[in-house]
Scaffold this motif. Structure first.
Motif, PDB file in Angstrom:
ATOM      1  N   ASP A 127       3.523 -18.393   1.791  1.00  0.00           N
ATOM      2  CA  ASP A 127       4.786 -17.762   2.194  1.00  0.00           C
ATOM      3  C   ASP A 127       5.141 -16.573   1.301  1.00  0.00           C
ATOM      4  O   ASP A 127       5.892 -15.686   1.706  1.00  0.00           O
ATOM      5  N   GLU A 128       4.584 -16.511   0.096  1.00  0.00           N
ATOM      6  CA  GLU A 128       4.856 -15.417  -0.835  1.00  0.00           C
ATOM      7  C   GLU A 128       3.848 -14.272  -0.704  1.00  0.00           C
ATOM      8  O   GLU A 128       4.074 -13.181  -1.234  1.00  0.00           O
ATOM      9  N   ALA A 129       2.729 -14.523  -0.020  1.00  0.00           N
ATOM     10  CA  ALA A 129       1.672 -13.507   0.099  1.00  0.00           C
ATOM     11  C   ALA A 129       2.179 -12.307   0.884  1.00  0.00           C
ATOM     12  O   ALA A 129       2.878 -12.444   1.880  1.00  0.00           O
ATOM     13  N   GLY A 130       1.815 -11.144   0.409  1.00  0.00           N
ATOM     14  CA  GLY A 130       2.242  -9.901   1.044  1.00  0.00           C
ATOM     15  C   GLY A 130       3.325  -9.193   0.260  1.00  0.00           C
ATOM     16  O   GLY A 130       3.600  -8.020   0.489  1.00  0.00           O
ATOM     17  N   GLY A 131       3.952  -9.888  -0.668  1.00  0.00           N
ATOM     18  CA  GLY A 131       4.946  -9.278  -1.554  1.00  0.00           C
ATOM     19  C   GLY A 131       4.274  -8.978  -2.880  1.00  0.00           C
ATOM     20  O   GLY A 131       3.136  -8.506  -2.906  1.00  0.00           O
ATOM     21  N   PRO A 132       4.947  -9.308  -3.998  1.00  0.00           N
ATOM     22  CA  PRO A 132       4.306  -9.113  -5.297  1.00  0.00           C
ATOM     23  C   PRO A 132       3.038  -9.963  -5.448  1.00  0.00           C
ATOM     24  O   PRO A 132       2.115  -9.592  -6.150  1.00  0.00           O
ATOM     25  N   PHE A 133       3.003 -11.121  -4.749  1.00  0.00           N
ATOM     26  CA  PHE A 133       1.798 -11.944  -4.733  1.00  0.00           C
ATOM     27  C   PHE A 133       0.908 -11.447  -3.591  1.00  0.00           C
ATOM     28  O   PHE A 133       1.301 -11.435  -2.432  1.00  0.00           O
ATOM     29  N   LEU A 134      -0.282 -11.000  -3.920  1.00  0.00           N
ATOM     30  CA  LEU A 134      -1.242 -10.443  -2.963  1.00  0.00           C
ATOM     31  C   LEU A 134      -0.620  -9.331  -2.108  1.00  0.00           C
ATOM     32  O   LEU A 134      -0.492  -9.453  -0.889  1.00  0.00           O
ATOM     33  N   PRO A 135      -0.211  -8.233  -2.755  1.00  0.00           N
ATOM     34  CA  PRO A 135       0.394  -7.112  -2.021  1.00  0.00           C
ATOM     35  C   PRO A 135      -0.504  -6.642  -0.875  1.00  0.00           C
ATOM     36  O   PRO A 135      -1.720  -6.573  -1.021  1.00  0.00           O
TER      37      PRO A 135
END
Length: 153
Positions: A127-135
């Motif tokens: 759910d955090e991927a695509g932000g600061p985690f795994l841009p």
């Protein structure tokens, strides 16, 4: 000031990854006449330091050959897998809630840290991927390696 520098570094890294994964613009390549996308695809099992197995689908004939060369020992260059995450299950990779988009898969020797994570960690933080985690949803597990080719599932 430090926070701004960190954010700029993350943005620069994401932009670099986007350019790296997209690759150079190329003219339309001729495809294998009479072959469907499913027939032209090859499936490989990769693993990482966690030893979790993850199935990838490769559709580019040059990258399929590179993967086969890695498995046979014909080459040892660019042994690690990189690609963009699709936050959906794929029939060939049913164990995980995500897969790598086949058209984005490539191989690398070295990559920046912002795209590195183990398979279970990506699953747990999808759910955090695509932000600061795994841009940009770019995933490049540094310890990734292909372990075998499998038949089309």
């Amino acid at each position: 000031m430090r926070r701004i520098t960190t954010k700029l570094g993350i943005l620069a890294a994401a932009a670099l990854l986007a350019v790296t994964v997209a690759g150079p613009a190329q003219g339309k390549q001729t495809s294998d006449a009479g072959r469907t996308g499913a027939e032209a695809a090859a499936y490989f099992v990769m693993t990482d330091v966690s030893r979790a197995e993850f199935v990838i689908k490769i559709t580019d004939p040059r990258k399929i050959q590179h993967a086969r060369d890695l498995l046979s020992g014909a080459t040892s260059s660019e042994p690690h897998v990189v690609g963009r995450i699709d936050k959906r299950t794929a029939p060939y990779n049913w164990r995980w809630s995500f897969h790598l988009r086949p058209e984005t898969i490539d191989f690398f020797d070295f990559a920046i840290e912002v795209c590195d994570a183990t398979t279970p960690y990506v699953e747990d933080h999808l759910d955090e991927a695509g932000g600061p985690f795994l841009p940009g949803l770019v995933w490049c597990p540094w310890s990734s390696k292909l372990v075998r080719e499998i038949p089309q599932p």
